[in-house]
Design a protein around this motif. Structure first.
Motif, PDB file in Angstrom:
ATOM      1  N   GLY A 156     -27.747 -17.040 -13.034  1.00  0.00           N
ATOM      2  CA  GLY A 156     -26.902 -17.103 -14.144  1.00  0.00           C
ATOM      3  C   GLY A 156     -27.196 -16.487 -15.497  1.00  0.00           C
ATOM      4  O   GLY A 156     -26.541 -16.775 -16.567  1.00  0.00           O
ATOM      5  N   ASP A 157     -28.304 -15.732 -15.362  1.00  0.00           N
ATOM      6  CA  ASP A 157     -29.069 -15.424 -16.678  1.00  0.00           C
ATOM      7  C   ASP A 157     -28.440 -14.017 -17.159  1.00  0.00           C
ATOM      8  O   ASP A 157     -29.064 -12.842 -17.102  1.00  0.00           O
ATOM      9  CB  ASP A 157     -30.379 -15.355 -16.678  1.00  0.00           C
ATOM     10  N   THR A 158     -27.300 -13.585 -17.399  1.00  0.00           N
ATOM     11  CA  THR A 158     -26.659 -12.547 -17.726  1.00  0.00           C
ATOM     12  C   THR A 158     -26.160 -12.428 -19.082  1.00  0.00           C
ATOM     13  O   THR A 158     -25.284 -13.189 -19.236  1.00  0.00           O
ATOM     14  CB  THR A 158     -25.311 -12.103 -16.539  1.00  0.00           C
ATOM     15  N   LEU A 159     -26.685 -11.504 -19.954  1.00  0.00           N
ATOM     16  CA  LEU A 159     -26.268 -11.211 -21.174  1.00  0.00           C
ATOM     17  C   LEU A 159     -25.164 -10.132 -21.063  1.00  0.00           C
ATOM     18  O   LEU A 159     -24.970  -9.143 -20.284  1.00  0.00           O
ATOM     19  CB  LEU A 159     -27.314 -10.520 -22.027  1.00  0.00           C
ATOM     20  N   PRO A 160     -24.258 -10.097 -22.380  1.00  0.00           N
ATOM     21  CA  PRO A 160     -23.378  -9.142 -22.368  1.00  0.00           C
ATOM     22  C   PRO A 160     -24.076  -7.695 -22.381  1.00  0.00           C
ATOM     23  O   PRO A 160     -25.052  -7.617 -23.137  1.00  0.00           O
ATOM     24  CB  PRO A 160     -22.550  -9.539 -23.580  1.00  0.00           C
ATOM     25  N   ASP A 161     -23.387  -6.634 -21.868  1.00  0.00           N
ATOM     26  CA  ASP A 161     -23.866  -5.320 -22.097  1.00  0.00           C
ATOM     27  C   ASP A 161     -23.644  -4.827 -23.455  1.00  0.00           C
ATOM     28  O   ASP A 161     -23.195  -3.622 -23.368  1.00  0.00           O
ATOM     29  CB  ASP A 161     -23.592  -4.585 -20.712  1.00  0.00           C
ATOM     30  N   ARG A 162     -24.260  -5.423 -24.549  1.00  0.00           N
ATOM     31  CA  ARG A 162     -23.978  -4.874 -25.781  1.00  0.00           C
ATOM     32  C   ARG A 162     -24.769  -5.600 -27.036  1.00  0.00           C
ATOM     33  O   ARG A 162     -25.417  -6.716 -26.496  1.00  0.00           O
ATOM     34  CB  ARG A 162     -22.402  -5.042 -26.277  1.00  0.00           C
ATOM     35  N   ALA A 163     -25.063  -4.840 -27.896  1.00  0.00           N
ATOM     36  CA  ALA A 163     -25.679  -5.828 -29.055  1.00  0.00           C
ATOM     37  C   ALA A 163     -25.129  -7.010 -29.537  1.00  0.00           C
ATOM     38  O   ALA A 163     -23.962  -7.193 -29.489  1.00  0.00           O
ATOM     39  CB  ALA A 163     -25.565  -4.814 -30.228  1.00  0.00           C
ATOM     40  N   PRO A 164     -26.005  -7.853 -29.750  1.00  0.00           N
ATOM     41  CA  PRO A 164     -25.632  -9.191 -29.991  1.00  0.00           C
ATOM     42  C   PRO A 164     -24.649  -9.206 -31.752  1.00  0.00           C
ATOM     43  O   PRO A 164     -24.870  -8.291 -32.130  1.00  0.00           O
ATOM     44  CB  PRO A 164     -26.933 -10.162 -30.514  1.00  0.00           C
ATOM     45  N   ASP A 165     -23.843 -10.129 -31.592  1.00  0.00           N
ATOM     46  CA  ASP A 165     -22.955 -10.203 -32.792  1.00  0.00           C
ATOM     47  C   ASP A 165     -23.476 -10.610 -33.940  1.00  0.00           C
ATOM     48  O   ASP A 165     -23.320 -10.500 -34.957  1.00  0.00           O
ATOM     49  CB  ASP A 165     -21.716 -11.273 -32.326  1.00  0.00           C
ATOM     50  N   ILE A 166     -24.576 -11.472 -33.668  1.00  0.00           N
ATOM     51  CA  ILE A 166     -25.283 -12.189 -34.924  1.00  0.00           C
ATOM     52  C   ILE A 166     -26.774 -12.200 -34.333  1.00  0.00           C
ATOM     53  O   ILE A 166     -27.051 -12.673 -33.284  1.00  0.00           O
ATOM     54  CB  ILE A 166     -24.689 -13.613 -35.115  1.00  0.00           C
ATOM     55  N   VAL A 167     -27.744 -11.911 -35.404  1.00  0.00           N
ATOM     56  CA  VAL A 167     -29.043 -12.291 -35.113  1.00  0.00           C
ATOM     57  C   VAL A 167     -29.396 -13.055 -36.258  1.00  0.00           C
ATOM     58  O   VAL A 167     -29.374 -12.595 -37.562  1.00  0.00           O
ATOM     59  CB  VAL A 167     -29.918 -10.695 -35.137  1.00  0.00           C
ATOM     60  N   VAL A 168     -30.343 -14.060 -35.891  1.00  0.00           N
ATOM     61  CA  VAL A 168     -30.849 -14.930 -37.069  1.00  0.00           C
ATOM     62  C   VAL A 168     -32.369 -15.028 -36.807  1.00  0.00           C
ATOM     63  O   VAL A 168     -32.721 -15.521 -35.675  1.00  0.00           O
ATOM     64  CB  VAL A 168     -30.285 -16.312 -36.888  1.00  0.00           C
ATOM     65  N   ARG A 169     -33.089 -14.977 -37.962  1.00  0.00           N
ATOM     66  CA  ARG A 169     -34.756 -15.352 -37.756  1.00  0.00           C
ATOM     67  C   ARG A 169     -35.010 -16.309 -38.704  1.00  0.00           C
ATOM     68  O   ARG A 169     -34.882 -16.344 -39.651  1.00  0.00           O
ATOM     69  CB  ARG A 169     -35.378 -13.846 -38.102  1.00  0.00           C
TER      70      ARG A 169
END
Length: 282
Positions: A156-169
């Motif tokens: 079940g470890d499948t990420l969308p094939d695109r850049a993330p919408d949000i990145v937080v550090r």
């Protein structure tokens, strides 16, 4: 209490009901433990503004069931690792609360060299169900008892094939574990170098639930506008250790109305929270 050997027969074992009470001091200390800062998170660490309660605080009273499992099952503390964590919120957590927590073992898997045990807890206050939590413990060296292997780590470890919408550090601090452990998880593997070496680690490392809380803060801020009433559920698998001082990068992909896929990484790209999802009000 009699301690039972790890076996599939443990599934369904219920623990005695416990009463858990907390105050705003506890919820503010927890917020500091998962990295809250006055400049950005004042509502969660200052009684003059509430305080609001971080939804992931549910793991603290919900962790009573984990403690019950550790008392009921034969296992060595230094061999334990937190495997997965999930929470579901039915209402915002109050800054001062009293709940009755019921817990039971939900699964036992034989991974060969290790065992995985799952536990679910339900917290209820005077107004009804407040939260549900589910967690797994990975017990190194405790496998080989003849049970089913269960799901694999990558399922079940499948990420969308695109850049993330949000990145937080969010940066962590050298003393992060020393603060977080004051919320109740006193496992010395997170602070005592000698104990960490007994478990086979070079040095103490951050609590998985501290990582979970830091990523949860990013979810709350970015998907819920810091409104705990909009936070519905959050789950994830602990994929790697975090060293004190690491940066935690939270990547968020919106997948549908009220749902998102989450991944937590360190600043150098190691995945530390995988198979993670969040649900929120829209």
């Amino acid at each position: 209490m009699t301690r039972h050997p790890i076996s599939p027969d443990l599934v369904g074992l219920e623990f005695p009901v416990s009463t858990e009470t907390w105050s705003s001091k506890d919820t503010m200390l927890y917020a500091l433990g998962v990295g809250a800062r006055p400049a950005a998170d004042l509502d969660f660490i200052y009684e003059g503004r509430g305080p609001k309660v971080l939804p992931t605080y549910a793991v603290i009273p919900g962790g009573t069931a984990l403690g019950g499992m550790m008392r009921a099952v034969e296992m060595r503390l230094e061999m334990l690792l937190h495997g997965e964590q999930a929470i579901e919120l039915f209402r915002p957590l109050p800054p001062d609360g009293t709940v009755e927590v019921t817990g039971r073992i939900t699964e036992v898997w034989d991974k060969g060299k290790a065992a995985v045990l799952g536990v679910e807890s339900l917290g209820r206050d005077a107004d009804g169900d407040l939260f549900r939590t589910h967690a797994t413990l990975f017990v190194r060296g405790a496998g080989g008892f003849g049970g089913e292997r269960g799901p694999s780590a990558g399922d079940g470890d499948t990420l969308p094939d695109r850049a993330p919408d949000i990145v937080v550090r969010f940066d962590t601090r050298p003393e992060q574990g020393a603060i977080y452990r004051l919320s109740g998880d006193r496992n010395p593997i997170h602070i005592d170098p000698a104990f960490a070496k007994m478990g086979g680690f070079d040095a103490p490392f951050m609590h998985g639930l501290c990582t979970y809380g830091i990523v949860g803060r990013a979810v709350l801020r970015e998907l819920c506008a810091d409104d705990p009433a909009a936070f519905r559920a959050f789950q994830g698998r602990f994929a790697d250790r975090v060293a004190y001082g690491d940066t935690i990068v939270t990547k968020i992909w919106r997948t549908s109305d009220g749902e998102a896929i989450i991944q937590g990484e360190t600043g150098d790209g190691r995945i530390v929270l995988s198979q993670s999802k969040a649900k929120f009000a829209v």
